[in-house]
Design a protein around this motif. Structure first.
Motif, PDB file in Angstrom:
ATOM      1  N   ASP A 183      -0.275 -56.290   5.061  1.00  0.00           N
ATOM      2  CA  ASP A 183       0.058 -55.788   6.406  1.00  0.00           C
ATOM      3  C   ASP A 183      -0.559 -54.416   6.636  1.00  0.00           C
ATOM      4  O   ASP A 183      -1.030 -54.113   7.743  1.00  0.00           O
ATOM      5  CB  ASP A 183       1.573 -55.726   6.584  1.00  0.00           C
ATOM      6  CG  ASP A 183       2.213 -57.106   6.680  1.00  0.00           C
ATOM      7  OD1 ASP A 183       1.472 -58.082   6.933  1.00  0.00           O
ATOM      8  OD2 ASP A 183       3.445 -57.202   6.485  1.00  0.00           O
ATOM      9  N   ALA A 184      -0.560 -53.589   5.610  1.00  0.00           N
ATOM     10  CA  ALA A 184      -1.134 -52.250   5.741  1.00  0.00           C
ATOM     11  C   ALA A 184      -2.650 -52.316   5.926  1.00  0.00           C
ATOM     12  O   ALA A 184      -3.226 -51.513   6.666  1.00  0.00           O
ATOM     13  CB  ALA A 184      -0.792 -51.408   4.512  1.00  0.00           C
ATOM     14  N   VAL A 185      -3.287 -53.253   5.265  1.00  0.00           N
ATOM     15  CA  VAL A 185      -4.737 -53.442   5.438  1.00  0.00           C
ATOM     16  C   VAL A 185      -5.042 -53.776   6.898  1.00  0.00           C
ATOM     17  O   VAL A 185      -5.954 -53.220   7.515  1.00  0.00           O
ATOM     18  CB  VAL A 185      -5.263 -54.550   4.502  1.00  0.00           C
ATOM     19  CG1 VAL A 185      -6.707 -54.897   4.825  1.00  0.00           C
ATOM     20  CG2 VAL A 185      -5.146 -54.112   3.039  1.00  0.00           C
ATOM     21  N   GLU A 186      -4.262 -54.706   7.466  1.00  0.00           N
ATOM     22  CA  GLU A 186      -4.507 -55.089   8.857  1.00  0.00           C
ATOM     23  C   GLU A 186      -4.127 -53.965   9.816  1.00  0.00           C
ATOM     24  O   GLU A 186      -4.788 -53.771  10.839  1.00  0.00           O
ATOM     25  CB  GLU A 186      -3.738 -56.370   9.180  1.00  0.00           C
ATOM     26  CG  GLU A 186      -4.285 -57.586   8.418  1.00  0.00           C
ATOM     27  CD  GLU A 186      -3.894 -58.906   9.039  1.00  0.00           C
ATOM     28  OE1 GLU A 186      -2.745 -59.016   9.515  1.00  0.00           O
ATOM     29  OE2 GLU A 186      -4.740 -59.821   9.042  1.00  0.00           O
ATOM     30  N   ALA A 187      -3.093 -53.206   9.488  1.00  0.00           N
ATOM     31  CA  ALA A 187      -2.699 -52.083  10.340  1.00  0.00           C
ATOM     32  C   ALA A 187      -3.786 -51.015  10.391  1.00  0.00           C
ATOM     33  O   ALA A 187      -3.869 -50.245  11.354  1.00  0.00           O
ATOM     34  CB  ALA A 187      -1.386 -51.477   9.834  1.00  0.00           C
ATOM     35  N   ALA A 188      -4.637 -50.993   9.361  1.00  0.00           N
ATOM     36  CA  ALA A 188      -5.741 -50.029   9.311  1.00  0.00           C
ATOM     37  C   ALA A 188      -6.958 -50.508  10.095  1.00  0.00           C
ATOM     38  O   ALA A 188      -8.008 -49.856  10.065  1.00  0.00           O
ATOM     39  CB  ALA A 188      -6.125 -49.756   7.861  1.00  0.00           C
ATOM     40  N   GLY A 189      -6.826 -51.639  10.785  1.00  0.00           N
ATOM     41  CA  GLY A 189      -7.886 -52.063  11.701  1.00  0.00           C
ATOM     42  C   GLY A 189      -8.756 -53.204  11.237  1.00  0.00           C
ATOM     43  O   GLY A 189      -9.752 -53.520  11.888  1.00  0.00           O
ATOM     44  N   ALA A 190      -8.405 -53.841  10.122  1.00  0.00           N
ATOM     45  CA  ALA A 190      -9.212 -54.940   9.601  1.00  0.00           C
ATOM     46  C   ALA A 190      -8.443 -56.254   9.692  1.00  0.00           C
ATOM     47  O   ALA A 190      -7.219 -56.275   9.547  1.00  0.00           O
ATOM     48  CB  ALA A 190      -9.614 -54.670   8.151  1.00  0.00           C
ATOM     49  N   ALA A 191      -9.173 -57.337   9.925  1.00  0.00           N
ATOM     50  CA  ALA A 191      -8.576 -58.673   9.857  1.00  0.00           C
ATOM     51  C   ALA A 191      -8.684 -59.169   8.422  1.00  0.00           C
ATOM     52  O   ALA A 191      -9.685 -58.930   7.750  1.00  0.00           O
ATOM     53  CB  ALA A 191      -9.307 -59.628  10.799  1.00  0.00           C
ATOM     54  N   VAL A 192      -7.650 -59.852   7.950  1.00  0.00           N
ATOM     55  CA  VAL A 192      -7.650 -60.392   6.585  1.00  0.00           C
ATOM     56  C   VAL A 192      -7.704 -61.909   6.660  1.00  0.00           C
ATOM     57  O   VAL A 192      -6.750 -62.551   7.118  1.00  0.00           O
ATOM     58  CB  VAL A 192      -6.402 -59.946   5.794  1.00  0.00           C
ATOM     59  CG1 VAL A 192      -6.415 -60.573   4.400  1.00  0.00           C
ATOM     60  CG2 VAL A 192      -6.356 -58.423   5.684  1.00  0.00           C
ATOM     61  N   PHE A 193      -8.817 -62.476   6.231  1.00  0.00           N
ATOM     62  CA  PHE A 193      -8.958 -63.924   6.163  1.00  0.00           C
ATOM     63  C   PHE A 193      -8.678 -64.366   4.727  1.00  0.00           C
ATOM     64  O   PHE A 193      -9.308 -63.878   3.794  1.00  0.00           O
ATOM     65  CB  PHE A 193     -10.360 -64.356   6.603  1.00  0.00           C
ATOM     66  CG  PHE A 193     -10.646 -64.055   8.046  1.00  0.00           C
ATOM     67  CD1 PHE A 193      -9.979 -64.737   9.053  1.00  0.00           C
ATOM     68  CD2 PHE A 193     -11.574 -63.083   8.396  1.00  0.00           C
ATOM     69  CE1 PHE A 193     -10.229 -64.463  10.398  1.00  0.00           C
ATOM     70  CE2 PHE A 193     -11.841 -62.798   9.726  1.00  0.00           C
ATOM     71  CZ  PHE A 193     -11.160 -63.490  10.734  1.00  0.00           C
ATOM     72  N   HIS A 194      -7.742 -65.276   4.573  1.00  0.00           N
ATOM     73  CA  HIS A 194      -7.353 -65.749   3.245  1.00  0.00           C
ATOM     74  C   HIS A 194      -8.311 -66.836   2.769  1.00  0.00           C
ATOM     75  O   HIS A 194      -8.730 -67.697   3.541  1.00  0.00           O
ATOM     76  CB  HIS A 194      -5.933 -66.312   3.274  1.00  0.00           C
ATOM     77  CG  HIS A 194      -4.867 -65.284   3.429  1.00  0.00           C
ATOM     78  ND1 HIS A 194      -3.770 -65.215   2.584  1.00  0.00           N
ATOM     79  CD2 HIS A 194      -4.709 -64.276   4.325  1.00  0.00           C
ATOM     80  CE1 HIS A 194      -2.992 -64.203   2.967  1.00  0.00           C
ATOM     81  NE2 HIS A 194      -3.543 -63.634   4.026  1.00  0.00           N
TER      82      HIS A 194
END
Length: 425
Positions: free
Chosen positions: A352-363
């Protein structure tokens, strides 16, 4: 419309993510999916290689479009069976999928069609292959002919390395049936790029350019992988280069397949080397690249559902694509030890913190265990951002990755470096 997506990796997550955001799409179903894809699609636990199970699912769900993500179900003929039941399918039939399923077939078809590519020989005998290596010298490329998940290629810098690779593939059986034949190629010199096309019969629609990073380590060092990151557009693919690739590579190979009775509907992925003599073909894939799909879907403005349905229905003529300005960049996070052995089941925190920093996370290679996300494969996440320049996209992604809580994570620190070095980042 309802769309069924087959697959469960980073590529399929990006496709489901984009389809969910397409105005034409009311529902996305994915088989088997992964924990990340559950945010964007209803996942059904049926393997992408279980053709019978997938056929049963399609007959039960009655999707308006089926999108086949990975190469294996295409090579197994899933597209053929779905079309026989009347489903619109985005993905080539078995005969056309052989373009990726067999590198020896692909190279011979390139030669037949006059497609520019490296000099090559196909071998099943170790001694004959060794003789070729010693005759040609190094650097030289050794490829397992069959499907090897993007890892069956050795760019050998010495004759010994090439001979060891041949023996490993043909005698050591390191790639199983995929290595029962090897393709030996001259080593092309230049900058590599990924040129993808949506193909529907005689209509060929170029996608935005992209550039993958196959080697494990910074500076393109270390062993080949399935891809450690990608960005789009690739500055090295100028309008002139795109035109040459379309006319000398894409059109001739599609025409050669059609001549053999294999009509192509789906993605034609041409991996090309931009040599001093012009673009030459390294390999063909018959599906979206992974990780190229992640930045491409991040930049695409058009309704993906409508585009893929038009292709499936042979109505692609006149369709155009719109793209976001700037650069999309994806960094692949792998399990430490990949592409060799690695430990699975490690808890991954901070997403969640990674995405909050402006990046999309594709699993990609993730699973859920006791309510936590854990690693379940070699390539695990594709962390992606869109920004006006390559440098800005790098800054967002690598800044976001600092929030990742996974001691067993590994990733390259230089994705996009070629564009930056060209002064175009």
């Amino acid at each position: 419309m309802k769309v069924l997506v087959v697959g469960g990796g980073g590529r399929e997550h990006a496709l489901c993510w984009k389809l969910k955001r397409s105005p034409s799409v009311s529902e996305v179903v994915c088989a088997p999916g992964n924990p990340g894809i559950t945010r964007d699609a209803r996942c059904v636990d049926i393997s992408a290689e279980d053709v019978d199970g997938l056929m049963g699912l399609a007959l039960a769900e009655k999707p308006d479009l089926v999108v086949i993500g990975p190469e294996v179900p295409l090579v197994l003929g899933l597209g053929n069976q779905l079309r026989a039941e009347g489903f619109p399918v985005f993905g080539p039939d078995k005969a056309a999928a052989n373009l990726e399923g067999s590198k020896s077939f692909s190279k011979r078809l390139m030669y037949e069609a006059g497609v520019p590519t490296a000099r090559f020989e196909v071998h099943v005998d170790v001694d004959e292959a060794v003789d070729t290596i010693r005759s040609w010298g190094a650097p030289i490329v050794v490829k397992a002919s069959g499907l090897a998940a993007g890892k069956g290629v050795v760019v050998a810098q010495t004759e010994k390395e090439a001979i060891d690779a041949v023996r490993d593939m043909l005698s050591g059986n390191s790639f199983g049936d995929a290595g029962s034949q090897v393709v030996i190629e001259e080593c092309l010199i230049g900058e590599e790029a990924s040129c993808l096309f949506i193909v529907s019969g005689d209509t060929i629609l170029p996608l935005a350019s992209s550039q993958d990073h196959k080697a494990l380590l910074d500076g393109d060092k270390g062993p080949n992988t399935g891809g450690m990151g990608a960005y789009s557009p690739a500055p090295c693919v100028t309008a002139d280069v795109e035109s040459v690739v379309l006319e000398t590579i894409a059109r001739p190979i599609i025409a050669a397949l059609k001549k053999r009775g294999a009509e192509f509907i789906g993605i034609l992925y041409a991996g090309v080397m931009l040599t001093e003599e012009g673009p030459k073909t390294l390999e063909f894939n018959v599906r979206f690249g992974d990780p190229e799909c992640q930045p491409l879907m991040s930049r695409l403005k058009s309704d993906l559902g409508l585009v893929l349905l038009a292709a499936a229905n042979k109505a692609l003529d006149g369709v155009t694509l719109e793209w976001e300005e700037g650069t999309a960049l994806c960094v692949v996070v792998t399990s430490e030890g990949y592409p060799a052995s690695f430990e699975k089941g490690q808890v991954i925190g901070g997403l969640d913190a990674v995405e909050a920093a402006g990046a999309a996370v594709f699993h990609a290679g993730t699973a859920e265990k006791d309510g936590a996300i854990v690693n379940a494969g070699g390539r695990v996440l594709g962390v992606t951002a869109v920004a006006p320049t390559v440098k800005e996209a790098q800054s967002i992604v690598y800044g976001a990755l600092e929030k990742l809580e996974w001691p067993g994570a590994f990733y390259r620190k230089d994705i996009g470096y070629r564009a930056v070095a060209r002064g175009e980042g």
